[in-house]
Enzyme design. Sequence first.
Site, PDB file in Angstrom:
ATOM      1  N   GLY A 215      23.140   2.123 -42.445  1.00 27.78           N
ATOM      2  CA  GLY A 215      23.691   1.390 -41.314  1.00 27.78           C
ATOM      3  C   GLY A 215      23.735   2.353 -40.138  1.00 27.78           C
TER       4      GLY A 215
ATOM      5  N   ASP B 276      19.011  -0.935 -35.222  1.00 20.76           N
ATOM      6  CA  ASP B 276      18.901   0.495 -35.510  1.00 20.76           C
ATOM      7  C   ASP B 276      18.520   1.289 -34.273  1.00 20.76           C
ATOM      8  OD1 ASP B 276      18.485  -0.913 -38.245  1.00 20.76           O
ATOM      9  OD2 ASP B 276      19.063   1.156 -38.675  1.00 20.76           O
TER      10      ASP B 276
ATOM     11  N   ARG C 135      16.545  10.433 -41.413  1.00 20.22           N
ATOM     12  CA  ARG C 135      15.862   9.138 -41.294  1.00 20.22           C
ATOM     13  C   ARG C 135      15.437   8.975 -39.830  1.00 20.22           C
ATOM     14  NH1 ARG C 135      18.539   4.048 -43.955  1.00 20.22           N
ATOM     15  NH2 ARG C 135      16.402   3.295 -43.785  1.00 20.22           N
TER      16      ARG C 135
END
Lengths: 358, 358
Positions: free
Chosen positions: B56, B249, B100
């Site tokens: 998240g 995101d 990420r």
Amino acid sequence: MAAAYGCAVSSSPTLRYEHGTLVLLDQRLLPGARRELRCTTAAEAAEAIRSMAVRGAPAIGVAAAHGVAVAGRAAAVAGGGPSEVRGAAEDACALLETARPTAVNLAGAIHRMRLALMRDAGLISGAEVAAVLEAEAAELERFEVDACAAMGRHGAELLGDNARVLVHCNAGSLATPGIGTALAPIYEAHARGTLDVVFVDETRPRLQGSRLTAYELGEAGIPHLVIVDSLAATLMLHGAVDAVLVGADRIAANGDVANKVGTYALAVACAHHGLPFYVVAPTTTVDPACETGADIPIEERDPAEVLEIAGERVAPALTRALNPAFDVTPASLVTALVTERGVASPVTSSTIEGLVRR
Amino acid sequence: MAAAYGCAVSSSPTLRYEHGTLVLLDQRLLPGARRELRCTTAAEAAEAIRSMAVRGAPAIGVAAAHGVAVAGRAAAVAGGGPSEVRGAAEDACALLETARPTAVNLAGAIHRMRLALMRDAGLISGAEVAAVLEAEAAELERFEVDACAAMGRHGAELLGDNARVLVHCNAGSLATPGIGTALAPIYEAHARGTLDVVFVDETRPRLQGSRLTAYELGEAGIPHLVIVDSLAATLMLHGAVDAVLVGADRIAANGDVANKVGTYALAVACAHHGLPFYVVAPTTTVDPACETGADIPIEERDPAEVLEIAGERVAPALTRALNPAFDVTPASLVTALVTERGVASPVTSSTIEGLVRR
């Protein structure tokens, strides 16, 4: 009555009728294991359909027809006369026709077997009645095999060179006794050298795409890539897809199409991106008794198919799910309907009637 | 420097900083098991982000900030002076920022920690530098908690009475240190008594919907139904959905939105059905350095996430898959962007700039 006792008519790996037994490739185990399921009663055939050991609208229809033949042959072998064999076949029809609700091919096949029983009312031995049933089922199977080949030819004409095609669920050789419905043009285009790649929707919840379509495309040496269902629209946005091909479980008289859940979302995405959305199905999938898609019964399957993975619960214990196995795509979103008799485009009551009545 | 040694600032079940340790709820095990993961090095924090034990966009950002604080505190406890603590923190930043690629909150949090290191260059003890880092991470966490609450209020205003909302992935209390982004308006509407039901996309391939969103909605007593992702469009066709809410995101300067794969397909379906498509995200998710969505890096994850189920291969051995974790939705398909500072609608460079610069 040409059919010999227990004649086998096909070389399909998906299903065959063999000496009074319906032999099915158990698709629930694919691609991990190739195991055959032998049905020697109509109840076993019905359970194989219900549990999706055999699936795909044309395959279900042909399996059900053979299931009636299985029952008739068993009654004849047990010494039954014409009325016993007819009774056994009628019981089998009643049992099989409710195995799954959405694919009209099942109802159509049973209807066909009942007509055969009525047509040959003058037969004098149980064995003769059983042979009539076997011949009728074999004829339906041959029809579907030929229809697949014809759909392949008609559909391949619609695809351009280096075609990049997206498919949903499995509508191939595992869903029919032939080379498939939606996959038939893909096999044909591959043979012609005009196919580039097939994007395979994994097709939740039962993964017919990643399990079955990937399996048969792999066996055929056809380049393919599996994607999660929700990626399809993005591939279209990126210009990676030229056309979507899907099968059908029932087509209403107005051209509305019931097919595997997720089909409608693809049709919407095709419309948004100006891409052709082709439905490939034999005329046996058209149901004139359903005026529109709203008349098509949609099977609700066990929510556990969504909430469990490999038999393990993934969602919280109290969470519920909706799990309709199919959805309905309005005819207006279908660029063309490809049948064994040719192509209907636009898809309307009259273009469909033109094909079906021909 | 207000922050005491190892101060804990939050009561979030998702993550907390506690005496030099980053404590995470391991989301890979939910809802089956609630197990905490204790990260005492930046490398452990980076691995927790990479492996999606914490996920998240806002939660990743806050976890990374605490991860830098963890490294700084450890260096101070080991007796390091200001330069050792700064060095450890800089190494942690380098390690964490690449864990990420898509969520900009991660890069933003690391940038913030680096600024803090530069700002307090005059400190004379390692413990002081460590405390600065802890305070900075705590402040980011508080910001995100407050932002969630504000997004909840702004978003709930957009929903009508008896709202039937569809959500994708998990953008709730498990994805943030607060009550979530896309789920915040749902919690708020539920509290106001204006929520009817939430349709939860299961969200293949990692099932954040059926595992995580269903879990937290269930804990909160909010009515919800899980669906396969490909059913969403059909629910819209049937008039069962009033609005779609998703998180983000990364949001480009022009309003293009990167979010979990499947988001774009929902936006297309909303456009087709004339339904509002709302993106809910804090302004920390806006990346002015990305002019458009084409500039946003999209993480490609292991194809095994698609081709295996519960560790067992379901697709044939030679079949390959595409597995981008995110997709990009053009701003033109986003009805409104809900941030902690208010709502941008239509979503354009200037409406976004108006919110971010405020």
